[in-house]
Design an enzyme around this catalytic site. Structure first.
Site, PDB file in Angstrom:
ATOM      1  N   ASP A 147       0.897  -1.162   0.000  1.00 29.98           N
ATOM      2  CA  ASP A 147       0.000   0.000   0.000  1.00 29.98           C
ATOM      3  C   ASP A 147       0.932   1.207   0.000  1.00 29.98           C
ATOM      4  OD1 ASP A 147      -1.593   2.124   0.661  1.00 29.98           O
ATOM      5  OD2 ASP A 147      -2.364   1.284   2.535  1.00 29.98           O
ATOM      6  N   LYS A 180       2.921  11.259  -3.431  1.00 27.50           N
ATOM      7  CA  LYS A 180       1.889  10.546  -4.198  1.00 27.50           C
ATOM      8  C   LYS A 180       0.933  11.522  -4.899  1.00 27.50           C
ATOM      9  CE  LYS A 180      -1.679   7.036  -3.452  1.00 27.50           C
ATOM     10  NZ  LYS A 180      -2.209   6.120  -2.432  1.00 27.50           N
ATOM     11  N   GLU A 203      -7.200   0.689  -4.550  1.00 28.40           N
ATOM     12  CA  GLU A 203      -7.223   0.549  -3.088  1.00 28.40           C
ATOM     13  C   GLU A 203      -8.563   0.014  -2.561  1.00 28.40           C
ATOM     14  OE1 GLU A 203      -5.945   4.489  -2.152  1.00 28.40           O
ATOM     15  OE2 GLU A 203      -3.909   4.066  -2.830  1.00 28.40           O
ATOM     16  N   ASP A 255     -12.301   5.826   2.136  1.00 26.47           N
ATOM     17  CA  ASP A 255     -10.875   5.726   2.451  1.00 26.47           C
ATOM     18  C   ASP A 255     -10.389   7.106   2.858  1.00 26.47           C
ATOM     19  OD1 ASP A 255      -8.151   5.442   2.553  1.00 26.47           O
ATOM     20  OD2 ASP A 255      -7.969   4.357   0.657  1.00 26.47           O
TER      21      ASP A 255
END
Ligand code: AMP
Length: 584
Positions: free
Chosen positions: A8, A70, A147, A169
């Site tokens: 992850d 990211k 994800e 999330d």
């Protein structure tokens, strides 16, 4: 068989998991933590430090430290340090390299393949750049998966009947909503929405502002505004936020400027105050959720499961919002910040054909419960319950002013905790101080299809979510299970007698305490035979014969009721009172 890992690669933290004995196992890093901060600091010698050391260095070298890369992956952005330039894929590659090296050290073997997760809305360029980051770290990227899909895999939802899953999330920097449709064991992403500038970091900043305000009102001076001090303030805010997911109050220490010696200002931040500070941010989760629902053409009622993923979804305010919006308890028995990596590992295991070996537990092999006063096991979920399963029970305190309890999770069929298998123990604190028997703590167990037991506790007076813990049911082989179940059956009579004796003792001790309180209050001849009855009961409790204890207790109960000094309901604290861990 060669091993592969699932990674992850998060905005704030990254982590890895692998398949061990057919089930996902999250791997700790070299600092002993599951979560590696996705932070890279380019030291003066040009070498990249990654993870915790980089995060720590950020306060002293803010201009050489890169956070949240990211957000930039797949773009033309460049990180410039001294006369070097790095692409976001290169910076991500440094993070993946550390994650890979730590996993190798942990497992004691080389790893060269991985499944890496990305947000569902990532476009081709972003996915491609993530692959490139993996390659730079020396990994063959077997697959890039989204994800929410990984989270659903971790929850074992692919083994259930077809239905609609909504995933929230909430990570460090982003909030993603995804709606997945499951059919024939395959997930299809039906709609996505989100807010790329909403996450735990934003909560930290808001809390930091609030702390700075508290600092100002106490010291009369503004909190120092240099980058290093702001960074320390933000770290203190994050620590308090995390603590407040399980405690009602968090202590915060802020450095005070002092030329002679280091000093600290100690503040107390309550969950209520923190939730007020972040209220508007939490509400920002609503609009993207409605957008995703509209995109999928679904109403709230058509959502079968709500899954919470991402570290920041552990905040009680987020869970309450989920409950309020969907009218159902969100799934959360997999730790929300570990779920995505676990799902990635399951996907890797599926690609390598390892996951077929997953030991599917279709029923709970042995009962699950917790230890209560007197060492008795209180059952929450009986054996042979189909999985996933859940069970709740309300417990109370055994002592006056008891503000913490110890929850000892047990597995087995025996009456006494000592004879059962211990799965773990954790403390619950923050119980409002009250007379014994008054606080009500609801302990809930949720067991997933893989036998992972998620324990949570809610204090019902304040509705305060107190603590969560995850432990794993023991996977014994069928012979051992049969042996233990048989042992339970054979010992049944003995166990019933033992349980009776312990219960009699607990009730007797409650009566003795009630009697002594009456004696303390009243130095009065009306108490008559009370002292003798109390002394007598103490004697028989020491001898431990249940029938005698019951008989003498009855006499004392009768005397106490006759003097009417004590409400009868206060005489018997229910036997389901949890073991005292500390009395403050
Ligand atoms: P993730 O990107 O999913 O690892 O999430 C990281 C974010 O989760 C950070 O902002 C953390 O501060 C936050 N976080 C981690 N644990 C908790 C917790 N127990 N309660 C609240 N926030 C948490």
């Amino acid at each position: 068989m060669t091993r592969a890992i699932g990674i992850d690669l998060g905005t704030t933290y990254s982590l890895a998991a692998t398949i061990e004995n057919g089930r996902p196992l999250v791997l700790p890093n070299s600092e002993g933590s599951y979560l590696t901060p996705s932070v890279v600091c380019f030291a003066e010698d040009g070498l990249p430090w990654v993870g915790e050391p980089a995060k720590r260095a950020a306060a002293s070298m803010p201009h050489r430290t890169v956070f949240s890369i990211k957000r930039r992956i797949g773009s033309d952005y460049r990180v410039k340090v001294d006369d070097m330039e790095y692409t976001p894929a290169q910076v991500s590659g440094f993070i993946l390299k550390k994650v890979k090296a730590d996993a190798e050290e942990q497992l004691g073997e080389r790893i060269d393949r991985a499944v890496i997760t990305v947000p569902a809305y990532f476009n081709d360029r972003q996915r491609q750049a993530t692959r490139e980051a993996g390659a730079l770290a020396g990994l063959e990227v077997m697959r890039i998966i989204s994800e929410p899909t990984a989270a659903a895999l971790a929850y074992g939802i692919h083994r259930e009947e077809a239905h609609t899953v909504l995933v929230w999330d909430l990570g460090g920097g982003t909030f993603d909503v995804s709606i997945l449709e499951l059919g024939d064991g395959i997930f299809e992403v039906r709609a996505v929405s989100g807010d790329t500038w909403l996450g735990g970091d934003d909560f930290d900043l808001r809390i930091a502002d609030d702390l700075a305000q508290m600092y100002r009102s106490i010291t009369g001076a503004a909190f120092p505004s240099d980058l290093g001090s702001r960074q320390r303030l933000k770290e203190a805010a994050e620590m308090a936020k995390i603590e407040l997911s399980s405690a009602l109050v968090a202590k915060v220490r802020l450095p005070l400027p002092d030329s002679e010696r280091p000093r600290c200002l100690e503040l107390e931040l309550s969950r209520e105050r923190m939730e007020n500070a972040v209220h508007a941010l939490v509400r920002r989760m609503v609009a993207p959720t409605h957008e995703a629902l509209a995109g999928a053409g679904l109403s709230v009622e058509e959502i079968d499961r709500v899954i919470l993923v991402g570290g920041a979804s552990r905040m009680t305010a987020v869970r309450s919002l989920a409950r309020q919006l969907f009218g159902k308890e969100p799934y959360r028995y997999v730790q929300p910040d570990l779920a995505v990596a676990m799902g990635a590992a399951i996907q890797a295991g599926m690609l390598l054909g390892q996951v077929e070996k997953v030991v599917l537990l279709d029923v709970l092999p042995l009962s699950l419960g917790i230890e209560t006063e007197g060492g008795l096991m209180a059952r929450l979920i009986p054996r042979n319950t189909p999985l996933p399963a859940s069970g709740t029970r309300i417990f109370t305190t055994a002592k006056d002013c008891q503000t913490s309890m110890s929850v000892h999770v047990l597995q087995g069929e025996r009456a006494m905790a000592l004879d059962d298998i211990s799965l773990g123990q954790f403390d619950l604190s923050g119980i409002p101080s009250a007379a014994r028997g008054v606080p009500k703590v609801e302990v809930a167990f949720q067991v997933d299809v893989d036998g992972i037991v998620h324990v949570s506790a809610t204090e019902l007076l304040t509705e305060g979510e107190m603590n969560v813990a995850v432990t794993s049911a023991k996977f014994l082989d069928p012979q051992e299970i049969a042996g233990l179940a048989q042992e339970g059956a054979l010992s049944e009579e003995r166990d019933i007698a033992m349980r009776q004796r312990v219960m009699a003792g607990i009730q007797a001790r409650n009566l003795i305490a009630a009697g002594e309180r009456v004696l303390d209050r009243l130095d009065d001849p009306r108490t008559g035979q009370l002292p003798a009855a109390i002394a007598n009961l103490k004697l028989v409790v020491a001898a431990g014969v249940a029938e005698e204890i019951y008989a003498c207790a009855e006499v004392l109960r009768w005397l106490l009721a006759a003097t009417s000094m004590e409400e009868p309901s206060r005489l018997d604290v229910p036997s389901d009172s949890l073991v005292v861990s500390h009395v403050y």
